[in-house]
Motif scaffolding. Structure first.
Motif, PDB file in Angstrom:
ATOM      1  N   VAL A 479       0.856  -1.185   0.000  1.00  0.00           N
ATOM      2  CA  VAL A 479       0.000   0.000   0.000  1.00  0.00           C
ATOM      3  C   VAL A 479       0.893   1.237   0.000  1.00  0.00           C
ATOM      4  O   VAL A 479       1.817   1.345   0.819  1.00  0.00           O
ATOM      5  N   LYS A 480       0.580   2.154  -0.906  1.00  0.00           N
ATOM      6  CA  LYS A 480       1.387   3.372  -1.002  1.00  0.00           C
ATOM      7  C   LYS A 480       0.472   4.544  -1.329  1.00  0.00           C
ATOM      8  O   LYS A 480      -0.417   4.430  -2.181  1.00  0.00           O
ATOM      9  N   PRO A 481       0.667   5.689  -0.647  1.00  0.00           N
ATOM     10  CA  PRO A 481      -0.162   6.863  -0.963  1.00  0.00           C
ATOM     11  C   PRO A 481       0.165   7.411  -2.355  1.00  0.00           C
ATOM     12  O   PRO A 481       1.333   7.507  -2.735  1.00  0.00           O
ATOM     13  N   ARG A 482      -0.881   7.704  -3.104  1.00  0.00           N
ATOM     14  CA  ARG A 482      -0.693   8.295  -4.423  1.00  0.00           C
ATOM     15  C   ARG A 482      -0.748   9.816  -4.359  1.00  0.00           C
ATOM     16  O   ARG A 482      -0.087  10.512  -5.098  1.00  0.00           O
ATOM     17  N   ASN A 483      -1.550  10.302  -3.409  1.00  0.00           N
ATOM     18  CA  ASN A 483      -1.701  11.752  -3.277  1.00  0.00           C
ATOM     19  C   ASN A 483      -2.169  12.062  -1.861  1.00  0.00           C
ATOM     20  O   ASN A 483      -3.059  11.399  -1.330  1.00  0.00           O
ATOM     21  N   VAL A 484      -1.553  13.044  -1.212  1.00  0.00           N
ATOM     22  CA  VAL A 484      -1.946  13.504   0.119  1.00  0.00           C
ATOM     23  C   VAL A 484      -2.099  15.019   0.055  1.00  0.00           C
ATOM     24  O   VAL A 484      -1.176  15.727  -0.355  1.00  0.00           O
ATOM     25  N   THR A 485      -3.267  15.515   0.438  1.00  0.00           N
ATOM     26  CA  THR A 485      -3.528  16.951   0.339  1.00  0.00           C
ATOM     27  C   THR A 485      -2.886  17.712   1.497  1.00  0.00           C
ATOM     28  O   THR A 485      -2.557  17.145   2.541  1.00  0.00           O
ATOM     29  N   GLN A 486      -2.735  19.012   1.295  1.00  0.00           N
ATOM     30  CA  GLN A 486      -2.179  19.861   2.341  1.00  0.00           C
ATOM     31  C   GLN A 486      -3.114  19.906   3.546  1.00  0.00           C
ATOM     32  O   GLN A 486      -2.660  19.985   4.692  1.00  0.00           O
ATOM     33  N   LEU A 487      -4.423  19.841   3.270  1.00  0.00           N
ATOM     34  CA  LEU A 487      -5.395  19.846   4.362  1.00  0.00           C
ATOM     35  C   LEU A 487      -5.160  18.671   5.298  1.00  0.00           C
ATOM     36  O   LEU A 487      -5.186  18.819   6.528  1.00  0.00           O
ATOM     37  N   TYR A 488      -4.886  17.486   4.727  1.00  0.00           N
ATOM     38  CA  TYR A 488      -4.655  16.313   5.565  1.00  0.00           C
ATOM     39  C   TYR A 488      -3.329  16.435   6.296  1.00  0.00           C
ATOM     40  O   TYR A 488      -3.225  16.095   7.482  1.00  0.00           O
ATOM     41  N   THR A 489      -2.300  16.925   5.608  1.00  0.00           N
ATOM     42  CA  THR A 489      -0.998  17.113   6.255  1.00  0.00           C
ATOM     43  C   THR A 489      -1.106  18.094   7.412  1.00  0.00           C
ATOM     44  O   THR A 489      -0.525  17.874   8.489  1.00  0.00           O
ATOM     45  N   ASP A 490      -1.868  19.158   7.214  1.00  0.00           N
ATOM     46  CA  ASP A 490      -2.052  20.141   8.294  1.00  0.00           C
ATOM     47  C   ASP A 490      -2.819  19.530   9.463  1.00  0.00           C
ATOM     48  O   ASP A 490      -2.550  19.857  10.626  1.00  0.00           O
ATOM     49  N   SER A 491      -3.775  18.624   9.158  1.00  0.00           N
ATOM     50  CA  SER A 491      -4.543  17.977  10.225  1.00  0.00           C
ATOM     51  C   SER A 491      -3.640  17.112  11.098  1.00  0.00           C
ATOM     52  O   SER A 491      -3.793  17.060  12.324  1.00  0.00           O
ATOM     53  N   ILE A 492      -2.671  16.445  10.461  1.00  0.00           N
ATOM     54  CA  ILE A 492      -1.729  15.618  11.224  1.00  0.00           C
ATOM     55  C   ILE A 492      -0.919  16.480  12.176  1.00  0.00           C
ATOM     56  O   ILE A 492      -0.738  16.160  13.363  1.00  0.00           O
ATOM     57  N   ALA A 493      -0.421  17.615  11.654  1.00  0.00           N
ATOM     58  CA  ALA A 493       0.399  18.503  12.477  1.00  0.00           C
ATOM     59  C   ALA A 493      -0.428  19.158  13.579  1.00  0.00           C
ATOM     60  O   ALA A 493       0.040  19.343  14.710  1.00  0.00           O
ATOM     61  N   LYS A 494      -1.664  19.493  13.271  1.00  0.00           N
ATOM     62  CA  LYS A 494      -2.504  20.213  14.225  1.00  0.00           C
ATOM     63  C   LYS A 494      -2.967  19.325  15.371  1.00  0.00           C
ATOM     64  O   LYS A 494      -2.964  19.739  16.530  1.00  0.00           O
ATOM     65  N   THR A 495      -3.354  18.087  15.049  1.00  0.00           N
ATOM     66  CA  THR A 495      -3.929  17.209  16.076  1.00  0.00           C
ATOM     67  C   THR A 495      -2.895  16.321  16.758  1.00  0.00           C
ATOM     68  O   THR A 495      -3.157  15.783  17.833  1.00  0.00           O
ATOM     69  N   SER A 496      -1.743  16.137  16.123  1.00  0.00           N
ATOM     70  CA  SER A 496      -0.721  15.208  16.641  1.00  0.00           C
ATOM     71  C   SER A 496      -1.302  13.811  16.859  1.00  0.00           C
ATOM     72  O   SER A 496      -0.905  13.082  17.778  1.00  0.00           O
ATOM     73  N   ASN A 497      -2.261  13.451  16.031  1.00  0.00           N
ATOM     74  CA  ASN A 497      -2.908  12.146  16.140  1.00  0.00           C
ATOM     75  C   ASN A 497      -2.152  11.145  15.265  1.00  0.00           C
ATOM     76  O   ASN A 497      -2.169  11.247  14.037  1.00  0.00           O
ATOM     77  N   PRO A 498      -1.457  10.165  15.882  1.00  0.00           N
ATOM     78  CA  PRO A 498      -0.683   9.213  15.074  1.00  0.00           C
ATOM     79  C   PRO A 498      -1.553   8.365  14.160  1.00  0.00           C
ATOM     80  O   PRO A 498      -1.068   7.832  13.173  1.00  0.00           O
ATOM     81  N   ALA A 499      -2.856   8.232  14.484  1.00  0.00           N
ATOM     82  CA  ALA A 499      -3.744   7.449  13.626  1.00  0.00           C
ATOM     83  C   ALA A 499      -3.865   8.085  12.250  1.00  0.00           C
ATOM     84  O   ALA A 499      -3.941   7.389  11.236  1.00  0.00           O
ATOM     85  N   LEU A 500      -3.885   9.432  12.194  1.00  0.00           N
ATOM     86  CA  LEU A 500      -3.965  10.121  10.904  1.00  0.00           C
ATOM     87  C   LEU A 500      -2.726   9.857  10.066  1.00  0.00           C
ATOM     88  O   LEU A 500      -2.807   9.617   8.860  1.00  0.00           O
ATOM     89  N   LYS A 501      -1.566   9.891  10.698  1.00  0.00           N
ATOM     90  CA  LYS A 501      -0.315   9.662   9.973  1.00  0.00           C
ATOM     91  C   LYS A 501      -0.209   8.205   9.519  1.00  0.00           C
ATOM     92  O   LYS A 501       0.270   7.908   8.414  1.00  0.00           O
ATOM     93  N   HIS A 502      -0.674   7.296  10.364  1.00  0.00           N
ATOM     94  CA  HIS A 502      -0.509   5.882  10.081  1.00  0.00           C
ATOM     95  C   HIS A 502      -1.320   5.439   8.864  1.00  0.00           C
ATOM     96  O   HIS A 502      -0.934   4.501   8.159  1.00  0.00           O
ATOM     97  N   VAL A 503      -2.440   6.117   8.589  1.00  0.00           N
ATOM     98  CA  VAL A 503      -3.280   5.755   7.445  1.00  0.00           C
ATOM     99  C   VAL A 503      -2.506   5.849   6.139  1.00  0.00           C
ATOM    100  O   VAL A 503      -2.679   5.017   5.240  1.00  0.00           O
ATOM    101  N   ILE A 504      -1.641   6.853   6.017  1.00  0.00           N
ATOM    102  CA  ILE A 504      -0.956   7.095   4.736  1.00  0.00           C
ATOM    103  C   ILE A 504       0.472   6.572   4.732  1.00  0.00           C
ATOM    104  O   ILE A 504       1.218   6.811   3.775  1.00  0.00           O
ATOM    105  N   ASP A 505       0.882   5.854   5.791  1.00  0.00           N
ATOM    106  CA  ASP A 505       2.215   5.252   5.789  1.00  0.00           C
ATOM    107  C   ASP A 505       2.284   4.150   4.740  1.00  0.00           C
ATOM    108  O   ASP A 505       1.344   3.359   4.601  1.00  0.00           O
ATOM    109  N   PRO A 506       3.404   4.063   3.982  1.00  0.00           N
ATOM    110  CA  PRO A 506       3.577   2.931   3.068  1.00  0.00           C
ATOM    111  C   PRO A 506       3.583   1.625   3.850  1.00  0.00           C
ATOM    112  O   PRO A 506       4.097   1.549   4.969  1.00  0.00           O
ATOM    113  N   GLN A 507       2.979   0.575   3.268  1.00  0.00           N
ATOM    114  CA  GLN A 507       2.875  -0.714   3.941  1.00  0.00           C
ATOM    115  C   GLN A 507       3.322  -1.815   2.990  1.00  0.00           C
ATOM    116  O   GLN A 507       2.921  -1.831   1.819  1.00  0.00           O
TER     117      GLN A 507
END
Length: 751
Positions: A479-507
């Motif tokens: 599994v590999k992210p094809r596209n990640v928006t700035q809105l999602y990247t900002d959400s990761i930084a804003k919430t510090s929620n590792p679940a958000l980051k883990h969704v788009i991690d390569p697997q």
């Protein structure tokens, strides 16, 4: 005032429904049922109650049905008898004519019950009947005098002589159902004949039948005992006394009802069987796993039935017809013919699905499947499925974050085990080798898109009707992210929620898995039934050990240029069902799963993690909205809430299912559970000794509309206990209210 009027109308309807006796013809009484009295003080109370319950089932006719004392169907019969309008004509089919006491034949009912008592050891039983009446109703009362019960003193089987049949019957004696000291029971004798016949069918007695056994019962031996003498009827034909063996076996892979000739001149031999297939529709080796009888084998019904089941389970064939032909020259022989009618080889299927979820998503899916049931003339099933789906939330916390998926799934299944070594089995189930390849794309609008590639090679086989084994020698997921928006990247930084980051991690997972399933829940006659499934999955364990992978020590390793995941994962699910009454069932489920990432991983890959909540899980919470641990999934009230995931899962469910009427069932349920991380990378989310105090709990009720081919389910779940403390300082406990309730609409039972 309005409520009083409603209550008055309801009471009037009830009273009117109860007064059905006013329509009875003059001099007639309505039959209200029958009862049985066991008048014998020598019979223990428990045994007398059992006899009474059994004998009541033989009373005929049955009285008019009633609900809470109201004979609704009888009332409908009278009210719609004229059928003068559409409503009456429609409702008349639900009516029920009156059952009158004059229809009850006391003598015949007494004879039936007396005969039953004599068949279960009470040879001196007598039964008499009478009616007890009121002004407009009457019931039947039967008095049974069972007398002493007779027990088995001696049991005699035929002597083992030079006669093959006598010797074979004598050889079954050790497993007899008739035991010395047991009460005489005609049903047991009948079952004993069937048992002996079943055994004889395994020893070649093809023409033998249970009716050719006779049980002589001598009740004159005294002391309320009997001697049972089992023997073979003298008129049993010579064929039934012979042991038959197999001569030739013929398989017709392309049989049609229009075929009137056996075409034996076109048969060609393959190993131990013959193929008659002028159009060359199947390769001869296809039937090596299905033709279990061999020339010169003694006929065995179990082996024959297993062969038939295997022919049916091959896949390409719609019907299987079998014939045995007696070809006895000097010794008893049978020729065996298997006539196979194939399905259409290729088919195309289009599916359009609509769905709604408790997360307020409304979606649709389209599947286009192409199948070839005999792809390479060896029974291979080739399936290619194109799919696309969309899930949209019009209102709610995820409004605008629509989910779109599309992809292709291909599988190829062989009806045999393809291994370097030869594997043989003789049960009724065809083993399979399965290869699967797939690609899917997940697009979450405004947030991200992912590419997912999957593949596997493995085996599926059943050791018996209840046990299924699934061994995947290799499973791979990338599994590999094809596209990640700035809105999602900002959400990761804003919430510090590792679940958000883990969704788009390569697997990248690569390894074997094994699953074992035991299931006897399809056997409706069982009072208790059980379903169990356990699975063990591994990923890059050996390769990680060889390369010395250790992410925490800075030794991150790659395979094919990609960081791989390394873990051990075990999961189990057990369901227990207890039938309380014919219409009431207790259903329970326990799920336990744990994944241990190590070496090259500190957390399970997202597609291997556990989730909890939703219509098939904790029904008082939205899907994937619980955990891990005491983590608050939405501490800041964000618009978008990430799916919560974990490495460890515990869940328990309990339901009381009650049939209400027709196809409608009711249920009361309670659920509890949570997920946790295996390692401390999220505050409050790690599994620890206080895990029980972190459980989410809900309860509720629901309706199920079981139309056999489809079960529509509605469950209303009330959250009672959340695993976290709200940000505003509230309590973990939640007062049940419709404001907090979650309505789940789903297809099928939750478990």
């Amino acid at each position: 005032m309005i409520k009083r009027i409603i209550y008055f109308i309801f009471l009037a309807v009830v009273l009117n429904a109860c007064s059905t006796t006013k329509y009875l013809p003059a001099g007639q009484k309505l039959y209200t049922g029958g009862d049985v009295k066991i008048n014998d003080k020598n019979i223990p109370k428990s045994e007398a109650n059992a006899l009474r319950s059994e004998l009541k089932t033989y009373i005929r006719p049955k009285p008019n049905s009633s609900l809470l004392g109201m004979r609704i169907k009888l009332w409908l019969y009278y009210k719609t008898k004229s059928r003068s309008n559409f409503i009456q004509r429609f409702l008349s089919k639900y009516g029920e004519p009156p059952v009158l006491v004059s229809q009850v034949d006391l003598q015949k009912n007494g004879d039936v019950m007396q005969n039953r008592l004599q068949n279960i050891s009470y040879f001196q039983a007598t039964v008499s009947g009478d009616t007890i009446g009121k002004k407009k109703t009457a019931k039947a009362v039967f008095t049974a005098l069972p007398g002493p019960s007779y027990t088995i003193r001696n049991l005699t089987f035929p002597n083992a002589t030079d006669n093959n049949l006598d010797t074979a019957v004598k050889g079954t004696m050790k497993q007899t159902l008739l035991k010395k000291g047991d009460k005489y029971n005609l049903d047991v004798i009948k079952n004993e004949r069937i048992r002996i016949d079943t055994r004889l069918k395994e020893e070649g007695f093809f023409y033998f039948a249970p009716e050719q056994l006779i049980a002589k019962v001598d009740s004159t031996v005294g002391n309320h005992q009997v001697d049972v003498i089992l023997g073979i009827k003298p008129e049993t034909p010579p064929q039934a006394r012979e042991i038959y063996t197999i001569r030739n076996i013929y398989v017709y892979p392309n049989y049609s009802l229009r075929d009137t000739s056996l075409k034996l001149d076109q048969a060609y031999k393959y190993r131990w069987y013959n193929i008659v297939d002028p159009r060359n529709t199947a390769r001869p080796y296809l039937f090596a796993n299905t033709v279990l009888l061999h020339p010169n084998d003694v006929y065995s019904r179990a082996t024959h039935n297993n062969s038939l089941n295997r022919f049916i389970n091959l896949g390409p064939y719609r019907y299987v017809k079998n014939r045995f032909e007696d070809v006895t020259p000097d010794s008893p022989k049978l020729d065996v013919y298997y006539f196979l009618t194939p399905y259409k080889r290729k088919s195309l299927q289009l599916e359009l699905l609509g769905r709604t979820t408790s997360a307020n998503y409304t979606g649709s899916q389209i599947n286009l499947s192409w199948k070839n049931r005999n792809a390479f003339k060896g029974g291979e099933l080739l399936t290619v499925t194109l799919f696309g789906s969309t899930d949209v939330q019009v209102g709610g916390q995820n409004s605008g974050y629509n989910v779109y998926q599309y992809g292709v799934q291909t599988s190829l299944s062989w009806p045999r085990l393809i291994t370097p070594w030869r594997v043989e089995s003789s049960n009724a189930y065809i083993p399979r080798t399965v290869v699967q390849l797939g690609y899917s794309s997940v697009v979450r609008q405004k947030l991200y898109s992912l590419n997912s590639f999957t593949g596997s090679f493995g085996y599926q086989f059943k050791s018996n009707e209840h046990k299924l084994h699934e061994l995947n020698v290799i499973e791979a997921t990338y599994v590999k992210p094809r596209n990640v928006t700035q809105l999602y990247t900002d959400s990761i930084a804003k919430t510090s929620n590792p679940a958000l980051k883990h969704v788009i991690d390569p697997q990248f997972t690569l390894g074997p898995s094994y699953a074992y399933t035991f299931d006897n829940t399809t056997e409706d006659y069982r009072t208790n039934s059980l379903y169990f499934r356990g699975k063990l999955s591994l990923s890059n364990n050996l390769y990680g050990l060889i390369t010395g992978a250790d992410t925490l020590a800075g030794k991150e390793k790659k395979l094919f240029g990609t960081t791989f995941n390394q873990y051990v994962k075990a999961e189990s699910e057990i369901r227990f069902f207890h039938k309380i009454t014919s219409g009431t069932k207790l259903a329970t489920r326990l799920i336990a799963g744990v994944g241990l990432p190590y070496g090259n991983s500190t957390i399970l890959p997202y597609n291997q993690q556990f989730f909890i909540g939703g219509p098939n899980s904790l029904r008082g919470f939205r899907p994937r909205s619980i955990g891990p641990g005491t983590v608050n999934p939405n501490p800041d009230g964000n618009t978008f809430i990430a799916d919560q995931s974990g490495d460890i899962k515990l869940e328990a469910n309990i339901e009381i299912r009650q049939k209400l009427f027709s196809i409608v069932q009711g249920a009361l349920f309670a659920d509890a559970g949570n997920i946790w991380n295996a390692k401390p990378h999220q505050q409050g989310g790690t599994f620890g000794p206080n895990f029980l105090s972190q459980m989410a709990v809900d309860a509720g009720f629901g309706l199920r509309f079981d139309a056999t081919i489809l079960v529509l389910r509605t469950d209303l779940g009330f959250p009672l206990l959340r695993p976290y403390t709200p940000t505003n300082g509230g309590s973990r406990s939640i007062s049940p209210s419709f404001h907090n309730a979650i309505l789940n609409i789903a297809i099928g039972y939750p478990f």
